[in-house]
Design a protein around this motif. Structure first.
Motif, PDB file in Angstrom:
ATOM      1  N   UNK A   1      20.251 -10.319  -1.350  1.00  0.00           N
ATOM      2  CA  UNK A   1      19.881  -8.905  -1.435  1.00  0.00           C
ATOM      3  C   UNK A   1      18.366  -8.728  -1.538  1.00  0.00           C
ATOM      4  N   UNK A   2      17.735  -9.547  -2.366  1.00  0.00           N
ATOM      5  CA  UNK A   2      16.285  -9.362  -2.524  1.00  0.00           C
ATOM      6  C   UNK A   2      15.546  -9.891  -1.298  1.00  0.00           C
ATOM      7  N   UNK A   3      16.137 -10.876  -0.621  1.00  0.00           N
ATOM      8  CA  UNK A   3      15.535 -11.376   0.624  1.00  0.00           C
ATOM      9  C   UNK A   3      15.549 -10.308   1.714  1.00  0.00           C
ATOM     10  N   UNK A   4      16.656  -9.588   1.808  1.00  0.00           N
ATOM     11  CA  UNK A   4      16.821  -8.603   2.889  1.00  0.00           C
ATOM     12  C   UNK A   4      16.381  -7.202   2.474  1.00  0.00           C
ATOM     13  N   UNK A   5      15.839  -7.060   1.293  1.00  0.00           N
ATOM     14  CA  UNK A   5      15.684  -5.726   0.713  1.00  0.00           C
ATOM     15  C   UNK A   5      14.880  -4.793   1.618  1.00  0.00           C
ATOM     16  N   UNK A   6      15.289  -3.548   1.621  1.00  0.00           N
ATOM     17  CA  UNK A   6      14.641  -2.549   2.454  1.00  0.00           C
ATOM     18  C   UNK A   6      13.582  -1.819   1.649  1.00  0.00           C
ATOM     19  N   UNK A   7      12.466  -1.612   2.316  1.00  0.00           N
ATOM     20  CA  UNK A   7      11.347  -0.898   1.714  1.00  0.00           C
ATOM     21  C   UNK A   7      11.127   0.344   2.557  1.00  0.00           C
ATOM     22  N   UNK A   8      11.006   1.482   1.891  1.00  0.00           N
ATOM     23  CA  UNK A   8      10.792   2.713   2.639  1.00  0.00           C
ATOM     24  C   UNK A   8       9.347   3.168   2.504  1.00  0.00           C
ATOM     25  N   UNK A   9       8.770   3.500   3.650  1.00  0.00           N
ATOM     26  CA  UNK A   9       7.369   3.925   3.651  1.00  0.00           C
ATOM     27  C   UNK A   9       7.215   5.230   4.415  1.00  0.00           C
TER      28      UNK A   9
ATOM     29  N   UNK B   1       7.040  12.621   6.761  1.00  0.00           N
ATOM     30  CA  UNK B   1       7.577  12.865   5.422  1.00  0.00           C
ATOM     31  C   UNK B   1       7.769  11.523   4.704  1.00  0.00           C
ATOM     32  N   UNK B   2       7.868  11.565   3.372  1.00  0.00           N
ATOM     33  CA  UNK B   2       8.039  10.315   2.618  1.00  0.00           C
ATOM     34  C   UNK B   2       9.299   9.572   3.054  1.00  0.00           C
ATOM     35  N   UNK B   3       9.250   8.269   2.939  1.00  0.00           N
ATOM     36  CA  UNK B   3      10.392   7.396   3.237  1.00  0.00           C
ATOM     37  C   UNK B   3      10.918   7.559   4.661  1.00  0.00           C
ATOM     38  N   UNK B   4      10.019   7.893   5.560  1.00  0.00           N
ATOM     39  CA  UNK B   4      10.425   8.102   6.949  1.00  0.00           C
ATOM     40  C   UNK B   4      10.813   6.797   7.627  1.00  0.00           C
ATOM     41  N   UNK B   5      10.129   5.710   7.272  1.00  0.00           N
ATOM     42  CA  UNK B   5      10.351   4.437   7.960  1.00  0.00           C
ATOM     43  C   UNK B   5      10.899   3.387   6.988  1.00  0.00           C
ATOM     44  N   UNK B   6      11.796   2.556   7.515  1.00  0.00           N
ATOM     45  CA  UNK B   6      12.386   1.493   6.703  1.00  0.00           C
ATOM     46  C   UNK B   6      11.995   0.139   7.280  1.00  0.00           C
ATOM     47  N   UNK B   7      11.441  -0.709   6.430  1.00  0.00           N
ATOM     48  CA  UNK B   7      11.086  -2.061   6.870  1.00  0.00           C
ATOM     49  C   UNK B   7      11.689  -3.089   5.913  1.00  0.00           C
ATOM     50  N   UNK B   8      11.729  -4.325   6.372  1.00  0.00           N
ATOM     51  CA  UNK B   8      12.246  -5.443   5.569  1.00  0.00           C
ATOM     52  C   UNK B   8      11.163  -6.516   5.565  1.00  0.00           C
ATOM     53  N   UNK B   9      10.219  -6.432   4.628  1.00  0.00           N
ATOM     54  CA  UNK B   9       9.039  -7.312   4.743  1.00  0.00           C
ATOM     55  C   UNK B   9       9.266  -8.761   4.314  1.00  0.00           C
ATOM     56  N   UNK B  10      10.383  -9.065   3.641  1.00  0.00           N
ATOM     57  CA  UNK B  10      10.528 -10.421   3.070  1.00  0.00           C
ATOM     58  C   UNK B  10      11.522 -11.289   3.818  1.00  0.00           C
TER      59      UNK B  10
ATOM     60  N   UNK C   1      -1.317   0.020  -9.247  1.00  0.00           N
ATOM     61  CA  UNK C   1      -1.750   0.482 -10.560  1.00  0.00           C
ATOM     62  C   UNK C   1      -2.720  -0.526 -11.182  1.00  0.00           C
ATOM     63  N   UNK C   2      -2.459  -1.818 -10.949  1.00  0.00           N
ATOM     64  CA  UNK C   2      -3.312  -2.849 -11.536  1.00  0.00           C
ATOM     65  C   UNK C   2      -4.675  -2.934 -10.857  1.00  0.00           C
ATOM     66  N   UNK C   3      -4.711  -2.742  -9.526  1.00  0.00           N
ATOM     67  CA  UNK C   3      -5.971  -2.966  -8.809  1.00  0.00           C
ATOM     68  C   UNK C   3      -6.693  -1.674  -8.425  1.00  0.00           C
ATOM     69  N   UNK C   4      -5.998  -0.729  -7.811  1.00  0.00           N
ATOM     70  CA  UNK C   4      -6.675   0.488  -7.350  1.00  0.00           C
ATOM     71  C   UNK C   4      -7.011   1.411  -8.519  1.00  0.00           C
TER      72      UNK C   4
ATOM     73  N   UNK D   1       0.799  -1.227   0.000  1.00  0.00           N
ATOM     74  CA  UNK D   1       0.000   0.000   0.000  1.00  0.00           C
ATOM     75  C   UNK D   1       0.834   1.280   0.000  1.00  0.00           C
ATOM     76  N   UNK D   2       2.000   1.247   0.601  1.00  0.00           N
ATOM     77  CA  UNK D   2       2.667   2.515   0.897  1.00  0.00           C
ATOM     78  C   UNK D   2       4.117   2.596   0.449  1.00  0.00           C
ATOM     79  N   UNK D   3       4.541   1.755  -0.505  1.00  0.00           N
ATOM     80  CA  UNK D   3       5.932   1.864  -0.974  1.00  0.00           C
ATOM     81  C   UNK D   3       5.971   2.050  -2.487  1.00  0.00           C
ATOM     82  N   UNK D   4       7.098   2.542  -2.965  1.00  0.00           N
ATOM     83  CA  UNK D   4       7.284   2.646  -4.414  1.00  0.00           C
ATOM     84  C   UNK D   4       7.250   1.267  -5.061  1.00  0.00           C
ATOM     85  N   UNK D   5       7.782   0.282  -4.341  1.00  0.00           N
ATOM     86  CA  UNK D   5       7.822  -1.071  -4.881  1.00  0.00           C
ATOM     87  C   UNK D   5       6.414  -1.648  -5.091  1.00  0.00           C
ATOM     88  N   UNK D   6       5.436  -1.157  -4.330  1.00  0.00           N
ATOM     89  CA  UNK D   6       4.069  -1.662  -4.459  1.00  0.00           C
ATOM     90  C   UNK D   6       3.271  -0.985  -5.562  1.00  0.00           C
TER      91      UNK D   6
END
Lengths: 363, 363
Positions: free
Chosen positions: B220-228, B200-209, B130-133, B120-125
């Motif tokens: 790298x893709x396993x640990x990848x950081x997502x900014x929200x 502000x944008x990209x305030x929080x960093x998570x690693x969802x995977x 775009x496909x659903x909303x 919902x809240x990252x550039x990666x999403x």
């Protein structure tokens, strides 16, 4: 017979724990009661709807539940043929009493076996097989292109995790000798049934998608009938050697008799069944002849991940490949192949895998 | 503030069962210990590998497990900010003692919340959104094309099953007034956090995977950081009304005050959360103004199917649509839309849904 007649099969059975074998047969035997119980619950839920919505739903869903019941009976008849002669008969007399002795996990495996039949042995499964099995067989043919089709019978191919046997069957159909190996008794009973007991194509009718009422476009696709097998099993008679061996891959093929015994080992959706993939890699390397080819296709959905009492070592694809190279293989023809796996062909949800394909040559 | 300040939010909390609220906060609080315990198990499994394979694996996996631990701490810090001020503080002092009071299901929901943030809240999403909303918002804009963007604030849009709030946020961003409704306290805490506490944008960093080690191409893709979040929440300030309401959709919007109150109801991956979809359809119809539009996108993965003690009525898409028509809607713009849902964008396994899209006009 291709995988041994019933007598030699019984010997295989004895090699496995008798208790486990009985629990699997019991699971198959309880399918009918289990599936009918689930439908009875659906009827109760429907009856519990009140007001005008009841009439609306009843007119729509009651005929579908009735039709689903017929599909369950049809599935149960095929399952009855599948386990015929496989002991544990004492349970038949009173299925109701035994219903709770079968775990949900085992009932899921019974239903999964029906879906695997659709993947491996139906016309509807052809698309998945073309995507996954065909590139592996093409690689095999390319590796042994210097042999005439008649001489391919000298090439010994091993398929660990052979499941319901279709990949091994198709390899034999192309003229290679092939041995399938499988650990799951659900799969072993299933492959034995289809390979030894089917007399002609489309002999058996199953309904693999009736157990979930979710993600269906319409009732027809939910109840759809699948006929198995799509081919005449006798087509491969006399071409090359074909056998199925029950047992744990590491135990069976880690033994000295298999050292350097195989020209090719073909693994489809298999390496992630390892508690430690390095043990698989070591055993594959040992069992291959020098210059032999390990052809792989599959995702990395490690089966033991997250199980509290089991060891599980999980590698990324990059890590796995670097280990394969470190172990003395040369990787060739690496690519990713996108495919579904045993999915409801007309459903609204599909599990899509980006599979790793590679051919690893033992140096 | 868009969904009420902390004071009014507390009032919302009180409307829900306090005990449930506390159990959800406790689950979030136990994330750190739970995830570190899982990593400790991985270390034990690694230590248990013997022979030369131990050295090979240790060199590869130990640094990755160490790095994963840092990712867990990073996730735990964001979760700590998420639940800050939300009571249940008595559990903090001794997380270890309380670890077993949290169910696996609830821990899965915590980890799922992290993945939902990515959706919902990252550039990666962006691709999934775009496909659903986007088609749903485009339909909304087309329905109210006669209004200038400035006048869209008069259009009242309801989003049941609003999740982490992005669809509702994007609808407000286009100028419509929008109310999100959500039942899950995990989602409510998550949407409150991102909508009210991100500066502000990209305030929080998570690693969802990081929680599954399966189906990764590389570390790298396993640990990848997502900014929200990917956007400034303040972007929508003053444009139109935006609110989030906690509670059960049928209870809240089945009340007389909501009768004929909504110009449009937009449901994304929602109708299959019903125990009986007809109750949802009835409530949607009642809450819409005459001529109002129900815009739907989603699969039919009925959430209550197979639950022993719960009623569950499941319809195929064809059955659902015929009920919608029977209930007094006209269906328009029907089509199927293929999309993933909260999937690991770079992973080897994706759940692919063929979603039903339609716009149902209340006649």
């Amino acid at each position: 017979m291709f995988i041994g007649d019933d007598a030699s099969y019984s010997e295989t059975e004895r090699r496995l724990e008798n208790e486990h074998f009985n629990s699997v047969v019991r699971a198959f035997k309880n399918y009918r009661l289990h599936a009918l119980t689930a439908l009875a619950k659906r009827r109760r839920d429907l009856a519990g709807v009140s007001g005008e919505n009841h009439a609306l739903l009843d007119a729509m869903l009651r005929p579908k539940i009735d039709a689903t019941e017929q599909c369950v009976l049809q599935n149960a008849a095929v399952i009855g043929a599948l386990i015929e002669g496989h002991g544990a008969d004492e349970d038949v007399a009173n299925g109701a009493r035994k219903a709770h002795a079968v775990s949900e996990t085992d009932m899921d495996k019974v239903k999964s076996t029906l879906r695997q039949f659709a993947r491996d042995w139906s016309e509807e499964g052809r698309n998945e097989r073309r995507t996954t099995y065909e590139p592996m067989i093409a690689e095999l043919e390319a590796r042994f292109a210097h042999l005439s089709v008649e001489d391919r019978g000298r090439v010994k191919v091993l398929v660990p995790g052979a499941g319901l046997g279709r990949l091994a069957f198709d390899i034999v159909k192309r003229g290679f000798s092939c041995q399938g190996n499988e650990f799951s008794m659900f799969m072993l009973l299933g492959s034995h049934f289809i390979l030894n007991r089917s007399k002609h194509p489309k002999q058996f009718t199953i309904h693999p998608w009736i157990h979930s009422f979710s993600n269906h476009l319409n009732a027809d696709s939910q109840l759809c009938r699948i006929q198995i097998p799509d081919v005449a099993i006798s087509d491969i008679a006399g071409r090359a050697e074909f056998s199925m061996v029950a047992g744990d891959f590491l135990e069976v093929y880690g033994s000295p008799e298999h050292e350097g015994a195989w020209d090719a080992i073909v693994t489809s959706f298999f390496i992630d069944t390892a508690k430690n993939p390095l043990d698989y890699i070591d055993t594959i390397r040992k069992a291959l002849k020098p210059g032999g080819a390990w052809i792989n296709m599959g995702p990395l959905l490690y089966h033991w991940e997250g199980m509290e009492r089991e060891t599980s070592i999980e590698l990324t694809l990059e890590e796995l490949k670097s280990i394969v190279v470190a172990k003395g293989f040369v990787l060739e023809n690496e690519r990713m192949v996108r495919t579904t796996y045993a999915s409801n062909f007309a459903g609204m949800l599909k599990y899509v895998y980006d599979c790793a394909f590679f051919c690893a040559i033992k140096t």
